[in-house]
Design a protein around this motif. Structure first.
Motif, mmCIF file in Angstrom:
data_model
loop_
_atom_site.group_PDB
_atom_site.id
_atom_site.type_symbol
_atom_site.label_atom_id
_atom_site.label_comp_id
_atom_site.label_asym_id
_atom_site.label_seq_id
_atom_site.Cartn_x
_atom_site.Cartn_y
_atom_site.Cartn_z
ATOM 1 N N VAL A 388 0.838 -1.198 0.000
ATOM 2 C CA VAL A 388 0.000 0.000 0.000
ATOM 3 C C VAL A 388 0.875 1.251 0.000
ATOM 4 O O VAL A 388 0.641 2.204 -0.763
ATOM 5 C CB VAL A 388 -0.950 -0.008 1.223
ATOM 6 N N LEU A 389 1.913 1.253 0.847
ATOM 7 C CA LEU A 389 2.818 2.405 0.910
ATOM 8 C C LEU A 389 3.478 2.658 -0.433
ATOM 9 O O LEU A 389 3.575 3.806 -0.907
ATOM 10 C CB LEU A 389 3.874 2.173 1.990
ATOM 11 N N ALA A 390 3.919 1.572 -1.087
ATOM 12 C CA ALA A 390 4.598 1.727 -2.374
ATOM 13 C C ALA A 390 3.657 2.270 -3.445
ATOM 14 O O ALA A 390 4.035 3.120 -4.266
ATOM 15 C CB ALA A 390 5.175 0.373 -2.807
ATOM 16 N N GLU A 391 2.425 1.804 -3.456
ATOM 17 C CA GLU A 391 1.465 2.263 -4.457
ATOM 18 C C GLU A 391 1.134 3.733 -4.257
ATOM 19 O O GLU A 391 1.039 4.507 -5.232
ATOM 20 C CB GLU A 391 0.199 1.401 -4.390
ATOM 21 N N VAL A 392 0.962 4.155 -3.012
ATOM 22 C CA VAL A 392 0.652 5.564 -2.741
ATOM 23 C C VAL A 392 1.834 6.454 -3.126
ATOM 24 O O VAL A 392 1.651 7.554 -3.679
ATOM 25 C CB VAL A 392 0.274 5.757 -1.260
ATOM 26 N N GLU A 393 3.051 5.999 -2.861
ATOM 27 C CA GLU A 393 4.246 6.772 -3.242
ATOM 28 C C GLU A 393 4.297 6.966 -4.752
ATOM 29 O O GLU A 393 4.685 8.033 -5.251
ATOM 30 C CB GLU A 393 5.502 6.055 -2.760
ATOM 31 N N GLN A 394 3.935 5.947 -5.518
ATOM 32 C CA GLN A 394 3.945 6.057 -6.974
ATOM 33 C C GLN A 394 2.940 7.109 -7.449
ATOM 34 O O GLN A 394 3.256 7.924 -8.328
ATOM 35 C CB GLN A 394 3.605 4.689 -7.591
ATOM 36 N N PHE A 395 1.732 7.122 -6.834
ATOM 37 C CA PHE A 395 0.738 8.135 -7.222
ATOM 38 C C PHE A 395 1.178 9.532 -6.777
ATOM 39 O O PHE A 395 0.905 10.524 -7.477
ATOM 40 C CB PHE A 395 -0.633 7.786 -6.604
ATOM 41 N N ASP A 396 1.862 9.599 -5.634
ATOM 42 C CA ASP A 396 2.351 10.898 -5.156
ATOM 43 C C ASP A 396 3.369 11.467 -6.151
ATOM 44 O O ASP A 396 3.434 12.683 -6.386
ATOM 45 C CB ASP A 396 2.972 10.713 -3.778
ATOM 46 N N PHE A 397 4.169 10.564 -6.756
ATOM 47 C CA PHE A 397 5.152 10.994 -7.753
ATOM 48 C C PHE A 397 4.466 11.443 -9.048
ATOM 49 O O PHE A 397 4.867 12.435 -9.669
ATOM 50 C CB PHE A 397 6.124 9.838 -8.034
ATOM 51 N N GLU A 398 3.421 10.696 -9.475
ATOM 52 C CA GLU A 398 2.762 11.012 -10.732
ATOM 53 C C GLU A 398 1.894 12.263 -10.634
ATOM 54 O O GLU A 398 1.758 13.001 -11.610
ATOM 55 C CB GLU A 398 1.891 9.823 -11.169
ATOM 56 N N TYR A 399 1.269 12.483 -9.472
ATOM 57 C CA TYR A 399 0.378 13.639 -9.299
ATOM 58 C C TYR A 399 1.038 14.612 -8.329
ATOM 59 O O TYR A 399 0.697 14.683 -7.147
ATOM 60 C CB TYR A 399 -0.991 13.200 -8.778
ATOM 61 N N GLY A 400 2.033 15.348 -8.842
ATOM 62 C CA GLY A 400 2.781 16.257 -7.985
ATOM 63 C C GLY A 400 1.958 17.406 -7.439
ATOM 64 O O GLY A 400 2.332 18.016 -6.427
ATOM 65 N N ASP A 401 0.838 17.732 -8.094
ATOM 66 C CA ASP A 401 0.030 18.863 -7.633
ATOM 67 C C ASP A 401 -0.931 18.477 -6.503
ATOM 68 O O ASP A 401 -1.638 19.326 -5.953
ATOM 69 C CB ASP A 401 -0.774 19.448 -8.789
ATOM 70 N N LEU A 402 -0.974 17.184 -6.133
ATOM 71 C CA LEU A 402 -1.840 16.724 -5.051
ATOM 72 C C LEU A 402 -1.009 16.261 -3.861
ATOM 73 O O LEU A 402 0.107 15.753 -4.019
ATOM 74 C CB LEU A 402 -2.722 15.555 -5.513
ATOM 75 N N GLU A 403 -1.576 16.398 -2.670
ATOM 76 C CA GLU A 403 -0.908 15.913 -1.456
ATOM 77 C C GLU A 403 -1.534 14.566 -1.068
ATOM 78 O O GLU A 403 -2.751 14.449 -0.906
ATOM 79 C CB GLU A 403 -1.100 16.915 -0.317
ATOM 80 N N PHE A 404 -0.687 13.542 -0.922
ATOM 81 C CA PHE A 404 -1.138 12.210 -0.529
ATOM 82 C C PHE A 404 -0.689 11.929 0.901
ATOM 83 O O PHE A 404 0.503 12.094 1.220
ATOM 84 C CB PHE A 404 -0.577 11.139 -1.476
ATOM 85 N N ALA A 435 -9.876 9.043 -7.056
ATOM 86 C CA ALA A 435 -9.678 10.162 -6.129
ATOM 87 C C ALA A 435 -8.832 11.251 -6.777
ATOM 88 O O ALA A 435 -9.122 12.463 -6.645
ATOM 89 C CB ALA A 435 -9.025 9.656 -4.843
ATOM 90 N N ALA A 436 -7.755 10.865 -7.473
ATOM 91 C CA ALA A 436 -6.879 11.855 -8.095
ATOM 92 C C ALA A 436 -7.619 12.650 -9.168
ATOM 93 O O ALA A 436 -7.340 13.844 -9.378
ATOM 94 C CB ALA A 436 -5.662 11.157 -8.695
ATOM 95 N N HIS A 438 -10.776 13.489 -9.112
ATOM 96 C CA HIS A 438 -11.798 14.368 -8.562
ATOM 97 C C HIS A 438 -11.315 15.239 -7.412
ATOM 98 O O HIS A 438 -12.009 16.182 -7.024
ATOM 99 C CB HIS A 438 -13.005 13.543 -8.084
ATOM 100 N N ALA A 439 -10.135 14.943 -6.839
ATOM 101 C CA ALA A 439 -9.659 15.711 -5.680
ATOM 102 C C ALA A 439 -9.237 17.121 -6.088
ATOM 103 O O ALA A 439 -8.780 17.359 -7.216
ATOM 104 C CB ALA A 439 -8.496 14.980 -5.024
ATOM 105 N N LYS A 440 -9.366 18.024 -5.133
ATOM 106 C CA LYS A 440 -8.904 19.399 -5.368
ATOM 107 C C LYS A 440 -7.436 19.524 -5.014
ATOM 108 O O LYS A 440 -6.660 20.083 -5.780
ATOM 109 C CB LYS A 440 -9.726 20.378 -4.547
ATOM 110 N N SER A 441 -7.058 18.985 -3.847
ATOM 111 C CA SER A 441 -5.667 19.151 -3.438
ATOM 112 C C SER A 441 -5.171 18.035 -2.524
ATOM 113 O O SER A 441 -3.966 17.924 -2.289
ATOM 114 C CB SER A 441 -5.493 20.486 -2.697
ATOM 115 N N PHE A 442 -6.074 17.176 -2.005
ATOM 116 C CA PHE A 442 -5.665 16.282 -0.932
ATOM 117 C C PHE A 442 -6.339 14.907 -1.086
ATOM 118 O O PHE A 442 -7.528 14.807 -1.366
ATOM 119 C CB PHE A 442 -6.057 16.893 0.421
ATOM 120 N N VAL A 443 -5.526 13.833 -0.886
ATOM 121 C CA VAL A 443 -6.013 12.446 -0.895
ATOM 122 C C VAL A 443 -5.437 11.733 0.324
ATOM 123 O O VAL A 443 -4.226 11.826 0.583
ATOM 124 C CB VAL A 443 -5.611 11.693 -2.183
#
Length: 532
Positions: A388-404, A435-436, A438-443
């Motif tokens: 789970v941690l690894a998957e969230v880190e990958q999305f955090d890298f791809e969606y730099g404008d969102l906070e995970f 979530a990415a 539809h989110a405004k800034s935070f997941v």
């Protein structure tokens, strides 16, 4: 099913219980009373008739006095009573008026006989006793027999014995003393002082009475054939038992046959295409489990067919747009009426349409894979929390404008879980994609234990989902606010795949309002054993 089997056992036991209960509701008691009445009626009918003859010529004034004189000769209680005070049973009164001997006591041991010329009834209390009470039960009858035989000789004696046999209704014979002892050399006669008669029990345990006459002859009376009545009693009890058992089994088989017919009709209707057919069977029925299984099967088949129809319609819809673009671009290129810049743009359109078709096929196959039954071979013990941690880190890298943000229980970080980790990662990826988008800034992603269940939760601060749309978004190819689907916006299979993967793990998907004020998706499942 257990309830139905218990019901069958109970129905089988009811006849036995009903037969052996000792109170007035038991048929054995009624049968015993009826048999006693039949036996004693045959034995004492002649005695009552002789009493009636002795009282026939007596005036009403002397009737009771004469009766009392005769009653003294009986070893049992006999009384003279009014008919209307004896019984209120219309059937017994009718039988008494017809000259029958009737039992008027609950135990069958008080007999009554109506005197023909009078509205008076003679009652006789009898006892079933094998020794001293033989005298009490037989002395009165044999006293009357001796009175009839007194001072008779020769042919007169023979005629009187024949008349008594007809009067009493059982065998009475006249034999010489020598013939009697020759025929029955082992018989030992029981005698009573001053009784003037003897008795013995034969090999069938019947009481036989012997009255001596003045010519070295015996009058032998065989009043009771107990074996015949015992056989009658046994056969009657067995017949009633099996009749009651047959009724009980029939009462059990009837609803079973009825439910079988219901199942047959429902199965035929369902097989003929009436997919909304269901069977209604009461929970206490032996076929209740089969009915529930049939209805569950029908629900699953109907849902599967409905999903396939919806899937077919959706795929056909989504194929039209890229195919139309492919055809249009190909026709333009084949015509040669386009500039090099337009040809490049149309080739790009062809490639994008091919990518869209490829994406559509892959997603459809993926959804089809997870709609099958759980494949336990894909499950293994794994440190899923770290996945789970690894998957969230990958999305955090791809969606730099969102906070995970990730929150995981410490116990799950240090232990393994028995799951299909590839399927759950696919579900988490689909939730994060949703979530990415539809989110405004935070997941926020959470993995934790709640009431012995694993829970994986994804929430965002986007626009949220109306409560009325919650069930619809879990259906294949359902999208909110995007009727014209394309692969850039998604095909509406993401949450449907999440739903199917959760079912693989025997879990449940819930959609709630997030603490962030928006949508919160949670998938929770119970730990699965190695044997599923």
């Amino acid at each position: 099913m257990i309830k139905a089997l218990l019901k069958l056992c109970l129905l089988g036991m009811i006849p036995l219980i009903f037969l052996v209960i000792s109170d007035g509701y038991g048929p054995l008691r009624a049968i015993s009373d009826k048999v006693n009445e039949e036996i004693f009626s045959n034995v004492y009918l002649g005695t009552f008739r002789q009493l009636e003859q002795k009282l026939d010529g007596v005036s009403d004034e002397d009737l009771r006095l004469r009766f009392e004189e005769l009653a003294e000769k009986f070893g049992m209680e006999i009384r003279l009573r009014e008919l209307n005070e004896l019984t209120s049973s219309e059937s017994k009164i009718r039988r008494l008026n017809q000259g029958e001997v009737v039992s008027v006591a609950g135990d069958g041991n008080v007999l009554a006989y109506k005197l023909g010329r009078h509205d008076l009834v003679v009652t006789m209390a009898i006892d079933e006793t094998p020794t001293q009470d033989v005298y009490r039960s037989a002395s009165g009858s044999l006293f009357l027999v001796k009175m009839e035989l007194e001072n008779l000789r020769g042919s007169d004696l023979e005629r009187k014995v024949a008349d008594l046999a007809e009067l009493y209704g059982f065998r009475i014979e006249l034999v010489s003393v020598d013939e009697f002892h020759t025929r029955s050399p082992d018989i030992k006669l029981n005698t009573f002082s001053d009784a003037g008669w003897s008795w013995y029990r034969d090999e069938d345990d019947n009481e036989v009475f012997v009255v001596p006459t003045g010519e070295l002859q015996y009058v032998v009376l065989y009043p009771l054939q107990a074996a015949l009545y015992l056989t009658f009693l046994i056969v009657t009890v067995i017949a009633i038992f099996f009749l009651a058992l047959a009724i009980g089994v029939s009462l059990w088989l009837w609803p079973l046959w009825r439910d079988h017919k219901k199942l047959t009709r429902s199965a035929l209707a369902f097989g003929a295409g009436q997919l909304d057919t269901r069977v209604e069977i009461k929970s206490g029925s032996f076929a209740a489990d089969i009915g529930r299984s049939f209805n569950q099967m029908a629900d699953n088949v109907q849902q599967l067919i409905s999903a396939n129809q919806q899937l077919t319609n959706a795929v056909a819809h989504d194929l039209r747009t890229p195919l139309a673009r492919l055809r249009f671009a190909n026709e333009i290129l084949d015509s040669g009426d386009c500039t090099p810049e337009e040809a490049t743009r149309y080739r790009s359109t062809i490639n994008n349409s091919i990518d869209a078709l490829d994406y559509l096929i892959n997603q459809t196959l993926l959804h089809s894979r997870y709609t099958r039954s759980t494949d336990i071979k894909q499950f293994k013990h794994t440190e899923f929390a770290r996945t789970v941690l690894a998957e969230v880190e990958q999305f955090d890298f791809e969606y730099g404008d969102l906070e995970f943000q990730t929150k995981i229980d410490e116990s799950l970080l240090t232990n393994t879980q028995f799951v299909d980790d590839k399927a759950l990662v696919r579900a988490l990826s689909n939730l994060l994609n949703n979530a990415a988008r539809h989110a405004k800034s935070f997941v926020k992603v959470s993995y934790f234990m709640a009431q012995d269940r694993y829970c994986l939760r994804v929430e965002d601060d986007g626009h949220g989902i109306d409560e009325k749309d919650v069930d619809r978004i879990m259906q294949p190819y359902a999208q909110l606010g995007n009727d014209q689907r394309d692969h850039n916006n998604g095909l509406g299979l993401g949450l449907a795949i999440v739903y199917q993967i959760t079912k693989w793990h025997k879990g449940k998907v819930t959609v709630e309002k997030s603490d962030l004020g928006r949508a919160r998706f949670s998938i929770c499942w119970s730990p699965i054993s190695l044997h599923g």
